[in-house]
Enzyme design. Structure first.
Site, PDB file in Angstrom:
ATOM      1  N   GLU A  49       0.862  -1.178   0.000  1.00 37.61           N
ATOM      2  CA  GLU A  49       0.000   0.000   0.000  1.00 37.61           C
ATOM      3  C   GLU A  49       0.899   1.228   0.000  1.00 37.61           C
ATOM      4  OE1 GLU A  49      -2.816   0.028   3.195  1.00 37.61           O
ATOM      5  OE2 GLU A  49      -4.016  -1.604   2.351  1.00 37.61           O
ATOM      6  N   ASP A  60      -5.565   9.994   9.323  1.00 34.46           N
ATOM      7  CA  ASP A  60      -4.250   9.517   9.745  1.00 34.46           C
ATOM      8  C   ASP A  60      -3.850  10.110  11.082  1.00 34.46           C
ATOM      9  OD1 ASP A  60      -3.642   7.905   7.470  1.00 34.46           O
ATOM     10  OD2 ASP A  60      -3.399   9.750   6.327  1.00 34.46           O
TER      11      ASP A  60
END
Length: 267
Positions: A49, A60
């Site tokens: 990824e 995040d």
């Protein structure tokens, strides 16, 4: 058959679980990314990824936010991320690459132009963090037509109807977010995650990867007992942050952690 589907089929037949590392493209600088991608494959990664740097990465945690900041200092962009994928593909035609990022850079590039460039670069899957399935009606068919796999995030509280909708639109695998909150969070309740994965399996045949909160080989091995894939991100990005001025050390630390996780998954 896509590279992702093929990879998961091969792993299933071998009774093995996928190890999926995440790094941010261009962190700590663009020249680091492709060599470490190859090194991760050698250490046992089955899929990679690759995060697309973005200035407002709301899903995040601090570790990956800072990775985006470091990459953006070098003017990294979606286009430059695709260039790195194309560079990786010159030497590796088999390891699936999933782009993970936010919708804004894709919209700025334009859906069709992004799809065309991603396909040409050798991308296999696209995980758009802030694109719920209800809003994917235009984008997902474009990905399907290009042979790119849309990948969706499943939350612990996703309803059955929502899981089924994501499974109907998605390809490759589903990404189960093992924790409520942002990437890199802690307090992982493995029994709860295992129970939830068992229920999701009754709703879809797609492979299920588990991420958020995977810090070490013990956790990876525990998740591997009930999931099809283990995704590790913040633990690797922390290695980059700790040795950002020493790329060889950062690469070694990443490889060492992945190799230990690979052995634990295969034990």
């Amino acid at each position: 058959m896509s590279r992702l589907t093929s990879t998961f089929q091969v792993l299933r037949h071998a009774n093995r679980k996928a190890l999926i590392p995440f790094i941010t493209a261009g962190d700590p600088e663009p020249g680091f990314t492709v060599p470490v991608m190859h090194a991760m494959v050698e250490a046992g990664a089955d899929v990679i990824e690759l995060g697309v740097p973005f200035s407002d990465p709301m899903a995040d945690g601090p570790v990956i936010q800072k990775a985006s900041e470091r990459a953006l200092v070098h003017h990294m962009s979606l286009g430059k991320t695709l260039d790195l994928v194309a560079e990786f593909r010159r030497a590796d035609r088999t390891t699936p690459i999933v782009l993970m990022g936010y919708l804004n850079p894709v919209e700025c590039m334009g859906y069709q132009r992004f799809v065309d460039r991603a396909k040409d670069a050798g991308v296999d899957g696209v995980l758009t963090v802030d694109m719920p399935p209800e809003e994917a009606g235009e984008f997902v068919p474009m990905l399907h037509r290009a042979g790119l796999d849309p990948i969706f995030l499943l939350a612990p509280n996703s309803s059955d109807a929502r899981v089924q909708r994501m499974a109907a639109l998605g390809r490759g695998y589903l990404y189960y977010v093992s924790l409520k909150g942002v990437t890199g969070a802690s307090h992982l309740d493995l029994a709860e995650v295992e129970s939830r994965i068992a229920h999701i399996r009754s709703l879809t045949d797609l492979p299920i990867g588990v991420g958020f909160g995977v810090k070490n080989a013990e956790t990876a091995a525990a998740i591997g007992r009930f999931a099809d894939a283990v995704v590790v991100g913040s633990a690797l990005v922390e290695k980059i942050a700790a040795a950002q001025d020493r790329p060889e050390q950062a690469r070694k630390d990443i490889v060492d952690l992945l190799a230990v996780m690979r052995r634990a998954l295969d034990a």
